[in-house]
Design an enzyme around this catalytic site. Structure first.
Site, PDB file in Angstrom:
ATOM      1  N   ASP A   1       0.668  -1.177  -0.168  1.00  0.00           N
ATOM      2  CA  ASP A   1       0.058   0.042   0.094  1.00  0.00           C
ATOM      3  C   ASP A   1       0.929   1.123  -0.021  1.00  0.00           C
ATOM      4  O   ASP A   1       1.780   1.318   0.882  1.00  0.00           O
ATOM      5  CB  ASP A   1      -1.035   0.105   1.329  1.00  0.00           C
ATOM      6  CG  ASP A   1      -2.009  -0.823   1.181  1.00  0.00           C
ATOM      7  OD1 ASP A   1      -2.307  -1.618   0.078  1.00  0.00           O
ATOM      8  OD2 ASP A   1      -2.705  -1.274   2.071  1.00  0.00           O
TER       9      ASP A   1
ATOM     10  N   ASP B   1     -13.791  -5.999  -6.044  1.00  0.00           N
ATOM     11  CA  ASP B   1     -13.861  -6.227  -4.693  1.00  0.00           C
ATOM     12  C   ASP B   1     -15.434  -6.912  -4.492  1.00  0.00           C
ATOM     13  O   ASP B   1     -16.339  -6.338  -4.949  1.00  0.00           O
ATOM     14  CB  ASP B   1     -13.864  -4.870  -3.770  1.00  0.00           C
ATOM     15  CG  ASP B   1     -12.515  -4.206  -3.774  1.00  0.00           C
ATOM     16  OD1 ASP B   1     -11.447  -5.077  -4.161  1.00  0.00           O
ATOM     17  OD2 ASP B   1     -12.361  -3.266  -3.732  1.00  0.00           O
TER      18      ASP B   1
END
Lengths: 197, 253
Positions: free
Chosen positions: B11, B130
């Site tokens: 990230d 997702d």
């Protein structure tokens, strides 16, 4: 040693340029003009994009480039760059360099594009860097008319295709050495040391 | 035969690697280029930067980061997070990314996948999905898992591929960060529905979970993040277990 990447607008040249530059004495630059790209000690045809668009950019220098390769200009073609060394492609119109006889056709497999790491069998392109598992990202492959130029094979599903070809000082690889980690970088280095000097 | 791939995800925000702490503060955990190189040396097959920048100023640092990384990393690099347009994809590729994953923008405008595949090739277009369990199916969410859609994850995966995506990055919202294992039923359902590689994501808590994603979920690749960054296991340990399980993977040369 001047190493020139023919930049036909394909994009990402960073990793490849850096891999080439790891060899002491290599001065790496990119050139968009196919004729000016021939003013070099080593020519590199990088490998992202579509065949039709690439040969259109290549067209003004096609004859001169082919002649230079026949006269011994060391050249490394990667992925689409390898395909440009053949006669033509089902992917798009236009003539390739025709340095290797044969046509580029779509992978005969269910999973296309082939994306990921695959093995090269009987790899013998260069003495100083034997390859085992390398990174592929492609939908088309080169069907070499003369099997004696094939320096290694890879199989995707049931389709066995040339992973590497070589004739004289011209080498083409379907995989991406610049994305194949340490072994790939060693291959690029070995090419410059063995084929180019 | 293609190997199964272990993909390491970092990230990034404002050009640094960050880590969420209980969904509240973000902690700086290091330089992305250094971490990327370390994971390559340990045997990672691919690296993904997930940009979680909130502002345009922070996002601008992403391209510079991709450029610096691509010059030193010799495995494939994917970039995702906040990619909205064909120009964004072009910018990422020019900066040195090999693939770009598209999530919310593809749901809002599925033609974006086709436009990117036609311009840059299907091999660099990753549909990021997702999904969250909803009864006996899975619902697609966008905007970092906050916004439900009417899409069924399996049907949406099929459509993404039909529209040009060359890979599917499939994240289980239920399992993300839980470390209880990948959602194997979801992974299997999508893997069986599409002809492109599926990257399982969300839920890795151990090397055995990664093995299960391949053997039971049928995934082509598995994404891991926290368990590596926190030192719970290593790329080498995961690959050793995969090898013992008879899976075909890349060994370090």
């Amino acid at each position: 040693m001047r190493v020139t990447l023919f930049d036909y607008g394909a994009g990402n040249l960073h990793s490849l340029a850096k891999a080439l530059a790891t060899v002491p004495g290599a001065e790496v630059r990119a050139q968009e003009d196919p004729l000016r790209a021939l003013d070099t000690d080593v020519l590199v045809l990088p490998g992202v994009g579509a065949f039709g668009a690439a040969v259109a950019r290549l067209a003004p220098g096609r004859e001169a480039m082919r002649a230079a390769l026949e006269q011994g200009l060391p050249c490394l073609g990667i992925c689409l760059g390898m395909q440009l060394l053949f006669d033509g492609s089902d992917e798009g119109a236009g003539a390739g360099l025709g340095y290797f006889a044969g046509r580029v056709t779509r992978l005969a497999a269910k999973r296309v594009p082939e994306i990921g790491w695959n093995q090269v069998e009987d790899e013998r392109t260069l003495a100083g860097a034997r390859l085992d598992t390398v990174y592929y990202a492609h939908s088309f492959v080169c069907r070499a008319a003369d099997a004696s130029v094939v320096m290694g094979w890879t199989t995707h599903e049931a389709d066995r295709f040339p992973a590497a070809v070589r004739r004289g000082r011209v080498v083409g690889v379907q995989f991406h050495p610049e994305k194949s980690s340490t072994a790939g970088v060693r291959f690029v280095q070995a090419f410059l040391r063995e084929v180019a000097p | 035969m293609l190997t199964r791939r272990l993909v390491v995800c970092l990230d990034v925000k404002g050009g640094r690697v960050v880590k969420g702490v209980q969904f509240e503060g973000l902690r700086d955990v290091g330089d992305p280029v250094e971490l990327a190189r370390r994971y390559e040396a340990e045997g990672a097959d691919e690296l993904t930067f997930l940009d979680i920048s909130a502002s345009a100023e922070e996002r601008d640092t992403l391209w510079e980061l991709v450029r610096r990384t691509a010059e030193q990393l010799f495995i494939p690099l994917a970039v995702g997070g906040g990619v909205r347009t064909v120009d964004d994809v072009g910018r990422a590729l020019r900066a040195g990314a090999d693939k770009v994953s598209i999530n919310s923008a593809a749901v809002a405008n599925p033609a974006l996948l086709t436009a990117c595949a036609e311009r840059f090739g299907a091999q660099c277009v990753v549909a990021s999905i997702d999904a969250k369990r909803d009864g006996d199916r899975w619902r697609v969410y966008t905007h970092g898992g906050r916004r439900p859609t009417d899409l069924d994850a399996v049907a949406w995966a099929r459509e993404c591929v039909a529209r040009g995506a060359g890979e599917v990055l499939l994240t289980s919202i239920d399992r993300d960060g839980a470390r209880t294992g990948y959602d194997l039923a979801l992974t299997r359902a999508v893997s069986e529905a599409v002809d492109v590689p599926v990257i399982a994501s969300g839920g890795a808590g151990s090397a055995a979970h990664v093995r299960d994603a391949f053997q039971e979920g049928g995934a082509d690749a598995a994404l891991v993040a926290g368990i590596l960054h926190d030192g719970l296991t290593t790329v080498g340990a995961i690959k050793a277990l995969l090898r013992e399980g008879g899976l075909h993977i890349r060994s370090l040369a």
